[in-house]
Scaffold this motif. Structure first.
Motif, PDB file in Angstrom:
ATOM      1  N   PRO A  48       1.000  -1.230   0.169  1.00  0.00           N
ATOM      2  CA  PRO A  48      -0.100   0.007   0.001  1.00  0.00           C
ATOM      3  C   PRO A  48       0.902   1.302  -0.242  1.00  0.00           C
ATOM      4  CG  PRO A  48      -0.084  -1.275   2.176  1.00  0.00           C
ATOM      5  CD  PRO A  48       0.610  -2.138   1.113  1.00  0.00           C
ATOM      6  N   VAL A  49       2.011   1.232   0.465  1.00  0.00           N
ATOM      7  CA  VAL A  49       2.933   2.328   0.394  1.00  0.00           C
ATOM      8  C   VAL A  49       3.514   2.693  -1.000  1.00  0.00           C
ATOM      9  CG1 VAL A  49       5.101   3.384   1.431  1.00  0.00           C
ATOM     10  CG2 VAL A  49       3.475   1.925   2.640  1.00  0.00           C
ATOM     11  N   CYS A  50       4.080   1.513  -1.746  1.00  0.00           N
ATOM     12  CA  CYS A  50       4.701   1.985  -2.866  1.00  0.00           C
ATOM     13  C   CYS A  50       4.131   1.386  -4.289  1.00  0.00           C
ATOM     14  CB  CYS A  50       6.341   1.700  -3.008  1.00  0.00           C
ATOM     15  SG  CYS A  50       6.363  -0.167  -2.777  1.00  0.00           S
ATOM     16  N   ALA A  59       6.065 -11.221   0.874  1.00  0.00           N
ATOM     17  CA  ALA A  59       5.501  -9.968   1.572  1.00  0.00           C
ATOM     18  C   ALA A  59       5.275 -10.224   2.887  1.00  0.00           C
ATOM     19  CB  ALA A  59       4.037  -9.709   0.979  1.00  0.00           C
ATOM     20  N   LEU A  60       5.521  -8.834   3.779  1.00  0.00           N
ATOM     21  CA  LEU A  60       5.647  -8.982   4.999  1.00  0.00           C
ATOM     22  C   LEU A  60       4.067  -8.466   5.418  1.00  0.00           C
ATOM     23  CD1 LEU A  60       8.883  -6.922   5.984  1.00  0.00           C
ATOM     24  CD2 LEU A  60       8.180  -9.368   6.118  1.00  0.00           C
ATOM     25  N   ALA A  61       3.520  -9.262   6.537  1.00  0.00           N
ATOM     26  CA  ALA A  61       2.121  -8.887   6.837  1.00  0.00           C
ATOM     27  C   ALA A  61       2.009  -7.896   7.923  1.00  0.00           C
ATOM     28  CB  ALA A  61       1.370 -10.317   7.266  1.00  0.00           C
ATOM     29  N   GLY A  62       1.177  -6.949   7.657  1.00  0.00           N
ATOM     30  CA  GLY A  62       0.896  -5.919   8.871  1.00  0.00           C
ATOM     31  C   GLY A  62      -0.091  -6.332   9.845  1.00  0.00           C
ATOM     32  N   PRO A  63      -0.276  -5.612  10.721  1.00  0.00           N
ATOM     33  CA  PRO A  63      -1.236  -6.097  11.913  1.00  0.00           C
ATOM     34  C   PRO A  63      -2.669  -5.819  11.499  1.00  0.00           C
ATOM     35  CG  PRO A  63      -0.449  -3.975  12.511  1.00  0.00           C
ATOM     36  CD  PRO A  63       0.680  -4.617  11.244  1.00  0.00           C
ATOM     37  N   ASP A  64      -2.937  -5.027  10.391  1.00  0.00           N
ATOM     38  CA  ASP A  64      -4.221  -4.867   9.796  1.00  0.00           C
ATOM     39  C   ASP A  64      -4.704  -5.826   8.500  1.00  0.00           C
ATOM     40  OD1 ASP A  64      -2.647  -3.565   8.099  1.00  0.00           O
ATOM     41  OD2 ASP A  64      -3.465  -1.886   7.995  1.00  0.00           O
ATOM     42  N   GLY A  65      -3.737  -6.610   8.263  1.00  0.00           N
ATOM     43  CA  GLY A  65      -3.960  -7.798   7.083  1.00  0.00           C
ATOM     44  C   GLY A  65      -3.343  -7.168   6.005  1.00  0.00           C
ATOM     45  N   SER A  66      -2.651  -5.995   5.773  1.00  0.00           N
ATOM     46  CA  SER A  66      -2.106  -5.711   4.608  1.00  0.00           C
ATOM     47  C   SER A  66      -0.891  -6.198   4.530  1.00  0.00           C
ATOM     48  CB  SER A  66      -1.824  -3.883   4.766  1.00  0.00           C
ATOM     49  OG  SER A  66      -2.961  -3.065   4.963  1.00  0.00           O
ATOM     50  N   HIS A  67      -0.132  -6.158   3.313  1.00  0.00           N
ATOM     51  CA  HIS A  67       1.066  -6.848   2.863  1.00  0.00           C
ATOM     52  C   HIS A  67       1.719  -5.913   2.412  1.00  0.00           C
ATOM     53  CE1 HIS A  67      -1.675 -10.100   2.997  1.00  0.00           C
ATOM     54  NE2 HIS A  67      -0.491 -11.144   3.425  1.00  0.00           N
ATOM     55  N   GLU A  72      10.582  -1.335   6.236  1.00  0.00           N
ATOM     56  CA  GLU A  72      10.824  -0.025   6.417  1.00  0.00           C
ATOM     57  C   GLU A  72       9.190   0.559   5.952  1.00  0.00           C
ATOM     58  OE1 GLU A  72      13.129  -1.307   4.623  1.00  0.00           O
ATOM     59  OE2 GLU A  72      14.602  -1.164   6.217  1.00  0.00           O
ATOM     60  N   HIS A  73       8.726   0.119   4.966  1.00  0.00           N
ATOM     61  CA  HIS A  73       7.257   0.489   4.615  1.00  0.00           C
ATOM     62  C   HIS A  73       6.251   0.040   5.602  1.00  0.00           C
ATOM     63  CE1 HIS A  73       8.113   1.136  -0.068  1.00  0.00           C
ATOM     64  NE2 HIS A  73       8.753   1.893   0.758  1.00  0.00           N
ATOM     65  N   ARG A  74       6.459  -1.243   6.145  1.00  0.00           N
ATOM     66  CA  ARG A  74       5.682  -1.713   7.148  1.00  0.00           C
ATOM     67  C   ARG A  74       5.613  -0.485   8.196  1.00  0.00           C
ATOM     68  NH1 ARG A  74       6.070  -7.557  10.376  1.00  0.00           N
ATOM     69  NH2 ARG A  74       4.213  -6.959  11.650  1.00  0.00           N
ATOM     70  N   ARG A  75       6.829   0.000   8.562  1.00  0.00           N
ATOM     71  CA  ARG A  75       7.024   0.847   9.664  1.00  0.00           C
ATOM     72  C   ARG A  75       6.211   2.153   9.175  1.00  0.00           C
ATOM     73  NH1 ARG A  75      12.823   0.622  11.021  1.00  0.00           N
ATOM     74  NH2 ARG A  75      12.759  -1.256   9.819  1.00  0.00           N
ATOM     75  N   ALA A  76       6.673   2.635   8.069  1.00  0.00           N
ATOM     76  CA  ALA A  76       6.113   3.868   7.629  1.00  0.00           C
ATOM     77  C   ALA A  76       4.435   4.023   7.555  1.00  0.00           C
ATOM     78  CB  ALA A  76       6.685   4.221   6.243  1.00  0.00           C
ATOM     79  N   ALA A  77       3.921   2.852   7.368  1.00  0.00           N
ATOM     80  CA  ALA A  77       2.518   2.657   7.370  1.00  0.00           C
ATOM     81  C   ALA A  77       1.765   2.780   8.792  1.00  0.00           C
ATOM     82  CB  ALA A  77       1.928   1.653   6.674  1.00  0.00           C
ATOM     83  N   GLY A  78       2.994   2.391   9.768  1.00  0.00           N
ATOM     84  CA  GLY A  78       2.184   2.644  11.163  1.00  0.00           C
ATOM     85  C   GLY A  78       2.148   1.003  11.709  1.00  0.00           C
ATOM     86  N   GLY A  79       2.404   0.058  10.830  1.00  0.00           N
ATOM     87  CA  GLY A  79       2.083  -1.240  11.147  1.00  0.00           C
ATOM     88  C   GLY A  79       3.265  -2.091  11.937  1.00  0.00           C
TER      89      GLY A  79
END
Length: 79
Positions: A48-50, A59-67, A72-79
């Motif tokens: 969702p960032v780039c 892919a790295l899964a985020g806490p909200d189910g996003s990949h 760095e992008h996971r941290r930038a999205a707040g996940g």
């Protein structure tokens, strides 16, 4: 005279040997290289960032189910 006959015999023997070698080389087919079978289709997700598409397995899964494509992008999205 005997050297001329000797030279002729050697020349004929050389030409016969070379022709036989070339025929063997042409008759032997080159080794066939087996092509690798194509890989199986993979599920693709979008960061969702780039907005880069990548395989779900990478892919790295985020806490909200996003990949995400990277930590760095996971941290930038707040996940």
């Amino acid at each position: 005279m005997k050297y001329l006959v000797l030279f002729a015999v050697l020349a004929v023997a050389y030409l016969w040997w070379r022709n036989a070698r070339l025929e063997r080389k042409a008759a032997k087919p080159p080794p066939a290289q087996a092509a690798a079978p194509p890989g199986q289709p993979q599920d693709m997700v979008e960061c969702p960032v780039c907005l880069v598409h990548l395989p779900r397995a990478d892919a790295l899964a985020g806490p909200d189910g996003s990949h995400y494509c990277s930590q760095e992008h996971r941290r930038a999205a707040g996940g």
